[in-house]
Design an enzyme around this catalytic site. Structure first.
Site, PDB file in Angstrom:
ATOM      1  CG  HIS A  14      -4.375  45.251  54.639  1.00 12.69           C
ATOM      2  ND1 HIS A  14      -3.518  45.860  55.531  1.00 12.69           N
ATOM      3  CD2 HIS A  14      -3.940  43.973  54.532  1.00 12.69           C
ATOM      4  CE1 HIS A  14      -2.607  44.984  55.947  1.00 12.69           C
ATOM      5  NE2 HIS A  14      -2.847  43.843  55.347  1.00 12.69           N
ATOM      6  CG  ASP A  73       3.719  51.998  43.942  1.00 14.28           C
ATOM      7  OD1 ASP A  73       2.977  52.129  44.923  1.00 14.28           O
ATOM      8  OD2 ASP A  73       4.640  52.791  43.683  1.00 14.28           O
ATOM      9  N   GLY A 164      -8.565  60.035  43.008  1.00 12.50           N
ATOM     10  CA  GLY A 164      -7.185  60.494  42.855  1.00 12.50           C
ATOM     11  C   GLY A 164      -7.079  61.692  41.935  1.00 12.50           C
ATOM     12  CG  ASP A 166      -9.236  59.071  37.787  1.00 13.86           C
ATOM     13  OD1 ASP A 166      -8.060  58.881  37.404  1.00 13.86           O
ATOM     14  OD2 ASP A 166      -9.992  58.147  38.144  1.00 13.86           O
ATOM     15  CG  HIS A 191      -2.805  54.009  34.897  1.00 10.03           C
ATOM     16  ND1 HIS A 191      -4.071  54.549  34.880  1.00 10.03           N
ATOM     17  CD2 HIS A 191      -2.435  53.996  36.213  1.00 10.03           C
ATOM     18  CE1 HIS A 191      -4.448  54.858  36.106  1.00 10.03           C
ATOM     19  NE2 HIS A 191      -3.480  54.524  36.939  1.00 10.03           N
TER      20      HIS A 191
END
EC number: 3.6.1.66
Length: 211
Positions: A14, A73, A164, A166, A191
């Site tokens: 979303h 994910d 996150g 990083d 990644h």
């Protein structure tokens, strides 16, 4: 389908920013690709791996929409912690905890760990699900690809780019964190970029076999 036909896939999120990111990156290689937002219910992500959770989301989106579905994910895995936070990366400090709380907890858990024992890697898994009604075999098609970005956990957060983990992740071959890389630099080697590289040939093969 012919090379000029549009290929529509729904992304099981979303998050409009993620939809735009997938469209931008995949569209550069596949101009006929159109990434659609998902408007259905969110499934319970109770898998025990990145692949399992990505498949749970992609299957739910494919079933709800009847379209080809993608889901990803991702997270960080620290070697000395047995691969944790792993699939719990986004909620490492508890449900509702933000990025800063997750980073702070991880650094506290590694406070007594010195290099070279701070090795870690970012992982991104993308699942592609083709409903049976669209597959040339009449059976559902499920494909999973992975991207891994090795490095190590820094001693303290640095950098203002990214999100996150990083600011506390130093990619292999760099003395700066992922948050100190320019966005275009990170997007070329991360990644997620590596997972996209593995995904595109699979998408092209799927497009060539659709009914």
């Amino acid at each position: 389908m012919s090379g000029t036909d549009a290929l529509e896939v729904v992304l099981a999120t979303h998050n409009a920013h993620k939809v735009a990111e997938f469209q931008r990156i995949l569209g550069e290689r596949m101009p006929q690709l159109r990434v659609l937002a998902y408007d259905g219910p969110e499934p319970v992500e109770d898998g025990t791996s990145f692949a399992a959770n990505a498949l749970i989301k992609a299957r739910a989106a494919a079933e709800h929409t009847g379209r080809i579905a993608l889901a990803d994910d991702s997270g960080i895995a620290v070697d000395v912690m047995g691969g944790s936070p792993g699939i719990f990366s986004a909620r490492w400090a508890g449900h509702g905890a933000g990025d800063e709380a997750n980073r702070t907890l991880l650094l506290a858990q590694l406070a007594d760990v010195r290099r070279p024992n701070r090795a870690a890697s970012f992982h991104c898994t993308i699942a592609l699900v083709v409903p049976a009604a669209l597959a040339d075999t009449g059976e559902p098609v499920e494909i999973v690809v992975d991207g891994t970005w090795p490095g190590q956990v820094a001693y303290e957060p640095r950098g203002s780019h990214g999100f996150g983990y990083d600011p506390v992740f130093e990619p292999e071959g760099h003395e700066i964190t992922a948050a100190e890389l320019l966005p275009e630099q990170k997007n070329a080697i991360s990644h997620r970029a590596r997972a996209f590289e593995a995904l595109i040939p699979e998408l092209e093969r799927v497009a060539a076999t659709l009914r």
